[in-house]
Motif scaffolding. Structure first.
Motif, PDB file in Angstrom:
ATOM      1  N   PRO A  12     -28.316 -14.201 -27.259  1.00  0.00           N
ATOM      2  CA  PRO A  12     -29.477 -14.079 -28.147  1.00  0.00           C
ATOM      3  C   PRO A  12     -29.693 -15.304 -29.023  1.00  0.00           C
ATOM      4  CG  PRO A  12     -27.629 -12.835 -29.000  1.00  0.00           C
ATOM      5  CD  PRO A  12     -27.208 -13.343 -27.657  1.00  0.00           C
ATOM      6  N   GLY A  13     -30.960 -15.622 -29.223  1.00  0.00           N
ATOM      7  CA  GLY A  13     -31.323 -16.593 -30.238  1.00  0.00           C
ATOM      8  C   GLY A  13     -31.478 -15.863 -31.566  1.00  0.00           C
ATOM      9  N   VAL A  14     -31.836 -16.607 -32.584  1.00  0.00           N
ATOM     10  CA  VAL A  14     -31.962 -15.995 -33.910  1.00  0.00           C
ATOM     11  C   VAL A  14     -33.060 -14.934 -33.921  1.00  0.00           C
ATOM     12  CG1 VAL A  14     -32.575 -16.441 -36.307  1.00  0.00           C
ATOM     13  CG2 VAL A  14     -31.089 -18.022 -35.100  1.00  0.00           C
ATOM     14  N   THR A  34     -31.989 -11.716 -32.300  1.00  0.00           N
ATOM     15  CA  THR A  34     -30.959 -11.076 -33.129  1.00  0.00           C
ATOM     16  C   THR A  34     -31.604 -10.374 -34.317  1.00  0.00           C
ATOM     17  OG1 THR A  34     -29.343 -12.754 -32.524  1.00  0.00           O
ATOM     18  CG2 THR A  34     -28.871 -11.477 -34.490  1.00  0.00           C
ATOM     19  N   LEU A  75     -31.564  -6.404 -35.134  1.00  0.00           N
ATOM     20  CA  LEU A  75     -31.068  -5.888 -36.414  1.00  0.00           C
ATOM     21  C   LEU A  75     -32.150  -5.083 -37.124  1.00  0.00           C
ATOM     22  CD1 LEU A  75     -29.047  -8.910 -37.853  1.00  0.00           C
ATOM     23  CD2 LEU A  75     -28.161  -6.761 -36.953  1.00  0.00           C
ATOM     24  N   TYR A 115     -29.922  -7.533 -28.505  1.00  0.00           N
ATOM     25  CA  TYR A 115     -29.478  -8.913 -28.621  1.00  0.00           C
ATOM     26  C   TYR A 115     -29.763  -9.612 -27.293  1.00  0.00           C
ATOM     27  CZ  TYR A 115     -26.919  -7.425 -32.783  1.00  0.00           C
ATOM     28  OH  TYR A 115     -26.593  -6.927 -34.003  1.00  0.00           O
ATOM     29  N   ARG A 155     -35.356 -17.481 -21.016  1.00  0.00           N
ATOM     30  CA  ARG A 155     -34.934 -18.652 -21.781  1.00  0.00           C
ATOM     31  C   ARG A 155     -33.459 -18.888 -21.465  1.00  0.00           C
ATOM     32  NH1 ARG A 155     -39.182 -18.674 -25.586  1.00  0.00           N
ATOM     33  NH2 ARG A 155     -38.297 -20.337 -26.803  1.00  0.00           N
ATOM     34  N   VAL A 156     -33.192 -19.999 -20.801  1.00  0.00           N
ATOM     35  CA  VAL A 156     -31.806 -20.303 -20.441  1.00  0.00           C
ATOM     36  C   VAL A 156     -31.155 -21.000 -21.638  1.00  0.00           C
ATOM     37  CG1 VAL A 156     -30.288 -21.476 -18.813  1.00  0.00           C
ATOM     38  CG2 VAL A 156     -32.479 -20.548 -18.029  1.00  0.00           C
ATOM     39  N   GLN A 157     -30.215 -20.309 -22.236  1.00  0.00           N
ATOM     40  CA  GLN A 157     -29.583 -20.855 -23.451  1.00  0.00           C
ATOM     41  C   GLN A 157     -28.443 -21.803 -23.131  1.00  0.00           C
ATOM     42  OE1 GLN A 157     -31.197 -20.298 -26.067  1.00  0.00           O
ATOM     43  NE2 GLN A 157     -31.358 -18.161 -26.685  1.00  0.00           N
ATOM     44  N   ALA A 201     -23.035  -6.579 -37.855  1.00  0.00           N
ATOM     45  CA  ALA A 201     -24.401  -7.095 -37.732  1.00  0.00           C
ATOM     46  C   ALA A 201     -24.511  -8.469 -38.372  1.00  0.00           C
ATOM     47  CB  ALA A 201     -25.378  -6.123 -38.384  1.00  0.00           C
ATOM     48  N   ALA A 203     -22.931 -11.018 -36.116  1.00  0.00           N
ATOM     49  CA  ALA A 203     -23.803 -11.321 -34.972  1.00  0.00           C
ATOM     50  C   ALA A 203     -24.892 -12.299 -35.391  1.00  0.00           C
ATOM     51  CB  ALA A 203     -24.421 -10.041 -34.428  1.00  0.00           C
ATOM     52  N   LEU A 204     -25.426 -12.074 -36.583  1.00  0.00           N
ATOM     53  CA  LEU A 204     -26.488 -12.951 -37.075  1.00  0.00           C
ATOM     54  C   LEU A 204     -25.954 -14.370 -37.292  1.00  0.00           C
ATOM     55  CD1 LEU A 204     -29.384 -13.210 -37.960  1.00  0.00           C
ATOM     56  CD2 LEU A 204     -28.736 -12.400 -40.220  1.00  0.00           C
ATOM     57  N   SER A 220     -25.361 -16.105 -33.999  1.00  0.00           N
ATOM     58  CA  SER A 220     -26.584 -16.509 -33.301  1.00  0.00           C
ATOM     59  C   SER A 220     -27.212 -17.729 -33.974  1.00  0.00           C
ATOM     60  CB  SER A 220     -27.583 -15.354 -33.230  1.00  0.00           C
ATOM     61  OG  SER A 220     -28.092 -15.053 -34.492  1.00  0.00           O
ATOM     62  N   VAL A 221     -27.073 -17.837 -35.292  1.00  0.00           N
ATOM     63  CA  VAL A 221     -27.611 -19.014 -35.988  1.00  0.00           C
ATOM     64  C   VAL A 221     -26.823 -20.259 -35.575  1.00  0.00           C
ATOM     65  CG1 VAL A 221     -27.867 -20.135 -38.238  1.00  0.00           C
ATOM     66  CG2 VAL A 221     -28.523 -17.746 -37.958  1.00  0.00           C
ATOM     67  N   GLU A 245     -27.657 -21.193 -32.046  1.00  0.00           N
ATOM     68  CA  GLU A 245     -28.987 -21.786 -31.934  1.00  0.00           C
ATOM     69  C   GLU A 245     -28.942 -23.269 -32.282  1.00  0.00           C
ATOM     70  OE1 GLU A 245     -31.623 -19.542 -31.197  1.00  0.00           O
ATOM     71  OE2 GLU A 245     -33.366 -20.116 -32.406  1.00  0.00           O
ATOM     72  N   ARG A 298     -27.244 -25.108 -29.382  1.00  0.00           N
ATOM     73  CA  ARG A 298     -28.065 -25.194 -28.165  1.00  0.00           C
ATOM     74  C   ARG A 298     -29.279 -26.112 -28.330  1.00  0.00           C
ATOM     75  NH1 ARG A 298     -28.547 -19.174 -28.604  1.00  0.00           N
ATOM     76  NH2 ARG A 298     -26.592 -18.353 -27.840  1.00  0.00           N
ATOM     77  N   GLN A 323     -35.750 -25.145 -27.604  1.00  0.00           N
ATOM     78  CA  GLN A 323     -36.104 -24.747 -26.244  1.00  0.00           C
ATOM     79  C   GLN A 323     -37.085 -25.769 -25.665  1.00  0.00           C
ATOM     80  OE1 GLN A 323     -35.437 -21.991 -24.078  1.00  0.00           O
ATOM     81  NE2 GLN A 323     -33.609 -21.741 -25.345  1.00  0.00           N
ATOM     82  N   SER A 345     -32.715 -24.531 -23.017  1.00  0.00           N
ATOM     83  CA  SER A 345     -32.317 -25.174 -24.271  1.00  0.00           C
ATOM     84  C   SER A 345     -31.985 -26.640 -24.004  1.00  0.00           C
ATOM     85  CB  SER A 345     -31.096 -24.457 -24.850  1.00  0.00           C
ATOM     86  OG  SER A 345     -29.989 -24.648 -23.996  1.00  0.00           O
ATOM     87  N   LEU A 350     -29.312 -27.973 -24.820  1.00  0.00           N
ATOM     88  CA  LEU A 350     -27.935 -27.943 -24.327  1.00  0.00           C
ATOM     89  C   LEU A 350     -27.905 -27.803 -22.809  1.00  0.00           C
ATOM     90  CD1 LEU A 350     -24.832 -27.658 -24.865  1.00  0.00           C
ATOM     91  CD2 LEU A 350     -25.217 -25.196 -24.987  1.00  0.00           C
TER      92      LEU A 350
END
Lengths: 137, 196
Positions: free
Chosen positions: A59-61, A64, A68, A82, A133-135, B65, B68-69, B72-73, B76, B79, B82, B96, B98
């Motif tokens: 997941p990207g921000v 996520t 949430l 996610y 979206r390929v992360q 949670a 997880a946040l 992911s930050v 991001e 990576r 996009q 990305s 990356l």
């Protein structure tokens, strides 16, 4: 669902006294739709993870935060996990993945899009695009 | 909830008399009801604040949670943005920064005697607007500069022009195969020499 609709139809009346069958069916239908959407999202996640070459959801921000938000608002029916979420305005499902493969990435992405599109079509959402979206790879 | 068709009642259940009959399209709320509602909300705020102060999990985001946040930050940032690439036959895709750099690095490293050091990519000016407003989205890659190292004493080191061509060809093939892109230019810069 049928009994739910019936119960609401019998107990609800509009202001002019007529049975609110249409409104009740709408609410029950909405609930049923939400419920099936929850199942659909689980199916989508399973389908994505089953595609050869997909290492996992990454997941990207944005996704996520959407996941949430759905949990905090107690909306398990929302298409928001996610790494997988629905963008209603763009009419598309966004899937964020990491690929672990020796195959050409585009081929894996295409397989993934076909798989997700099939699940969506089976659930009556064939009109949605699938953005992958390929992360990482 | 009171409706316009029902007589309002006071606390003792007796009808409240109005001097003039007034018709409303919406339900009427009395001052007492408003006050009761305000009081309810006030107490809910106080209860929420107390629970939050005591660290009650029912009013706070779980540690899972939050973790997880945070992850992911960080991911991001790692990576990067996009990047737009042409859609497949089944729909749109993006990768990305990356991923793009991973594809380039692997391609360079497949060429005997060459080792990838760094890559710099220039992107076509394509805004986020064409991708549904995702911020940070970059346009299609249009020029790539690959900085490589060559193994000392290797056959590749004896013919650097040919080695550079091989690297360029490998990168172009990988970009086309994996991402469907064909940059206008792929420059190769031999920056270093290495042993083994």
């Amino acid at each position: 669902m049928t009994s739910d609709s019936t119960r609401i139809s019998e107990s609800t009346r509009t202001s002019d006294g007529a049975p609110a069958a249409a409104a009740a069916t709408g609410r029950a239908g909405e609930r049923a739709s939400r419920s099936s959407t929850g199942v659909l999202t689980d199916d989508l996640v399973q389908a994505v993870l089953a595609v050869p070459g997909v290492g996992g959801l990454e997941p990207g921000v944005t996704s996520t935060l959407r996941a949430l938000d759905a949990r905090l608002r107690r909306r398990p029916d929302a298409v928001a996990r996610y790494g997988l979420h629905l963008e209603e305005a763009q009419a598309r499902v966004v899937v964020e993945v990491g690929l672990r493969t020796q195959e050409p990435l585009r081929q894996v992405v295409e397989d993934l899009q076909s798989t997700v599109a099939e699940v969506l079509e089976d659930a009556g959402h064939g009109e949605l695009d699938v953005l992958v979206r390929v992360q990482s790879a | 909830m009171q409706t316009p068709h029902e007589p309002e009642e006071n606390a003792q259940g007796a009808p409240i008399e109005h001097e003039l009959p007034v018709e409303h399209e919406l339900p009427v709320e009395t001052a007492e009801q408003s006050a009761a509602y305000d009081s309810l909300i006030r107490s809910a705020h106080q209860e929420w604040a107390a629970l939050e102060k005591s660290g009650d999990p029912s009013v706070s985001v779980s540690s899972g949670a939050l973790a997880a946040l945070k992850r992911s930050v960080r991911a991001e940032v790692r990576r990067g943005a996009q990047i737009s690439v042409p859609p497949t036959r089944r729909g749109p895709m993006s990768v990305s920064e990356l991923t793009l750099h991973t594809v380039l690095r692997r391609a360079v490293d497949t060429v005997p005697d060459a080792r990838s050091l760094r890559a710099r990519v220039e992107y076509a000016e394509e805004g986020a607007a064409s991708h549904g407003g995702w911020s940070g989205e970059r346009g299609m890659p249009r020029a790539v500069t690959l900085r490589i190292s060559v193994q000392l004493g290797s056959p590749g080191a004896r013919d650097l022009v040919r080695l550079a061509e091989d690297v360029r060809g490998a990168a172009a093939a990988a970009l086309h195969r994996d991402l469907g892109i064909d940059p206008d230019r792929i420059d190769v810069h031999i920056e270093d020499l290495h042993d083994q």
